[in-house]
Design a protein around this motif. Sequence first.
Motif, PDB file in Angstrom:
ATOM      1  N   THR A   5       0.685  -1.087  -0.025  1.00 28.33           N
ATOM      2  CA  THR A   5      -0.006   0.068  -0.022  1.00 28.33           C
ATOM      3  C   THR A   5       0.708   0.950   0.128  1.00 28.33           C
ATOM      4  OG1 THR A   5      -0.180   0.239   2.283  1.00 28.33           O
ATOM      5  CG2 THR A   5      -1.906  -1.239   1.533  1.00 28.33           C
ATOM      6  N   MET A   6       0.262   2.644  -0.216  1.00 29.25           N
ATOM      7  CA  MET A   6       1.002   3.546   0.013  1.00 29.25           C
ATOM      8  C   MET A   6       1.736   3.743   1.329  1.00 29.25           C
ATOM      9  SD  MET A   6       0.729   5.381  -2.865  1.00 29.25           S
ATOM     10  CE  MET A   6       1.049   7.101  -2.228  1.00 29.25           C
ATOM     11  N   GLY A   7       1.192   3.416   2.326  1.00 30.17           N
ATOM     12  CA  GLY A   7       1.788   3.185   3.648  1.00 30.17           C
ATOM     13  C   GLY A   7       3.098   2.462   3.748  1.00 30.17           C
ATOM     14  N   GLY A   8       2.967   1.215   2.884  1.00 30.53           N
ATOM     15  CA  GLY A   8       4.268   0.137   2.936  1.00 30.53           C
ATOM     16  C   GLY A   8       5.241   1.021   2.036  1.00 30.53           C
ATOM     17  N   VAL A   9       4.915   1.453   1.054  1.00 26.86           N
ATOM     18  CA  VAL A   9       6.011   2.278   0.295  1.00 26.86           C
ATOM     19  C   VAL A   9       6.679   3.275   1.000  1.00 26.86           C
ATOM     20  CG1 VAL A   9       6.365   3.617  -2.003  1.00 26.86           C
ATOM     21  CG2 VAL A   9       4.822   1.544  -1.949  1.00 26.86           C
ATOM     22  N   THR A  10       5.712   4.049   1.743  1.00 29.35           N
ATOM     23  CA  THR A  10       6.282   4.953   2.514  1.00 29.35           C
ATOM     24  C   THR A  10       7.155   4.665   3.818  1.00 29.35           C
ATOM     25  OG1 THR A  10       4.078   6.588   2.150  1.00 29.35           O
ATOM     26  CG2 THR A  10       5.413   7.103   4.055  1.00 29.35           C
ATOM     27  N   VAL A  11       6.964   3.623   4.138  1.00 30.85           N
ATOM     28  CA  VAL A  11       7.852   2.879   5.315  1.00 30.85           C
ATOM     29  C   VAL A  11       9.221   2.558   4.431  1.00 30.85           C
ATOM     30  CG1 VAL A  11       8.259   1.002   6.698  1.00 30.85           C
ATOM     31  CG2 VAL A  11       6.033   2.144   6.998  1.00 30.85           C
ATOM     32  N   GLY A  12       8.875   1.861   3.445  1.00 33.76           N
ATOM     33  CA  GLY A  12      10.373   1.680   2.744  1.00 33.76           C
ATOM     34  C   GLY A  12      10.996   2.884   2.316  1.00 33.76           C
ATOM     35  N   VAL A  82      -2.506   8.366   8.098  1.00 33.48           N
ATOM     36  CA  VAL A  82      -3.782   8.785   8.780  1.00 33.48           C
ATOM     37  C   VAL A  82      -3.914   9.856   9.745  1.00 33.48           C
ATOM     38  CG1 VAL A  82      -5.973   8.210   9.750  1.00 33.48           C
ATOM     39  CG2 VAL A  82      -5.136   6.905   7.538  1.00 33.48           C
ATOM     40  N   TRP A  83      -2.976   9.220  10.897  1.00 34.50           N
ATOM     41  CA  TRP A  83      -2.784   9.973  11.992  1.00 34.50           C
ATOM     42  C   TRP A  83      -1.641  11.265  11.851  1.00 34.50           C
ATOM     43  CZ3 TRP A  83      -6.657   9.682  15.080  1.00 34.50           C
ATOM     44  CH2 TRP A  83      -7.805   8.561  15.069  1.00 34.50           C
ATOM     45  N   GLY A  84      -0.647  10.847  11.018  1.00 41.11           N
ATOM     46  CA  GLY A  84       0.405  11.854  11.000  1.00 41.11           C
ATOM     47  C   GLY A  84       0.162  12.942  10.012  1.00 41.11           C
ATOM     48  N   GLY A  87      -3.880  11.535   5.856  1.00 45.47           N
ATOM     49  CA  GLY A  87      -4.373  10.898   4.500  1.00 45.47           C
ATOM     50  C   GLY A  87      -5.436  10.021   4.988  1.00 45.47           C
ATOM     51  N   GLU A  88      -5.637   9.328   3.878  1.00 47.96           N
ATOM     52  CA  GLU A  88      -6.721   8.172   3.965  1.00 47.96           C
ATOM     53  C   GLU A  88      -6.032   6.605   3.984  1.00 47.96           C
ATOM     54  OE1 GLU A  88     -10.036   8.543   1.175  1.00 47.96           O
ATOM     55  OE2 GLU A  88      -9.880  10.562   1.319  1.00 47.96           O
ATOM     56  N   PRO A  89      -6.835   5.935   4.729  1.00 46.86           N
ATOM     57  CA  PRO A  89      -6.317   4.365   4.841  1.00 46.86           C
ATOM     58  C   PRO A  89      -6.723   3.432   3.634  1.00 46.86           C
ATOM     59  CG  PRO A  89      -8.591   4.725   6.033  1.00 46.86           C
ATOM     60  CD  PRO A  89      -8.053   6.070   5.669  1.00 46.86           C
TER      61      PRO A  89
END
Length: 173
Positions: A5-12, A82-84, A87-89
């Motif tokens: 997801t966008m979150g996973g790419v962001t963590v990477g 989302v919390w930072g 954004g949308e989950p």
Amino acid sequence: MQIVTMGGVTVGLLLLVYTLITWWPGAKSLRKDPAGAAASLAPFLIAWTYGVLAILTVGGLIGWIADTTLWISNWLGDAALVWGVGGEPGQRGPTVAYLPLTQTGAAIVLLLTVVIIAVAKRPKTPSEVKTSLKRGTWCGICLGTSAGVAGFAAVPLAQAANWAGGALYGLAG
């Protein structure tokens, strides 16, 4: 197989940016000893390559661990988005079609797993190298199936692992 997801790419990307910032020796030092500077980044890059190959494994314990790591990273990254920043989950990140590993390519991933674990567990391995190995593997897992440059690197890496496995096991058999 877990989808990034966008979150996973962001963590990477966070792992990659953090590593590059802490690694950067400075322009003067980089011009003076480029090989030494590159050598200090090598454990991260090797582990990143392994992480990309690990996420391309379809099943087994290594595939399950990589999928679970990606699932957790997706969740952490989505929560941070989302919390930072509001954004949308659940937004799916752009992904690429991955090249599956052949049986001999998967065997190469198993061999690389043993190498990474052995180096990380070796008592004389410096703690910076151990940290780089963990961070690089995690980063590779997060970015291995993304549609960015890192994701496009997965295809030649899979081809190289498949070729290396074929060559190695062709010689052994």
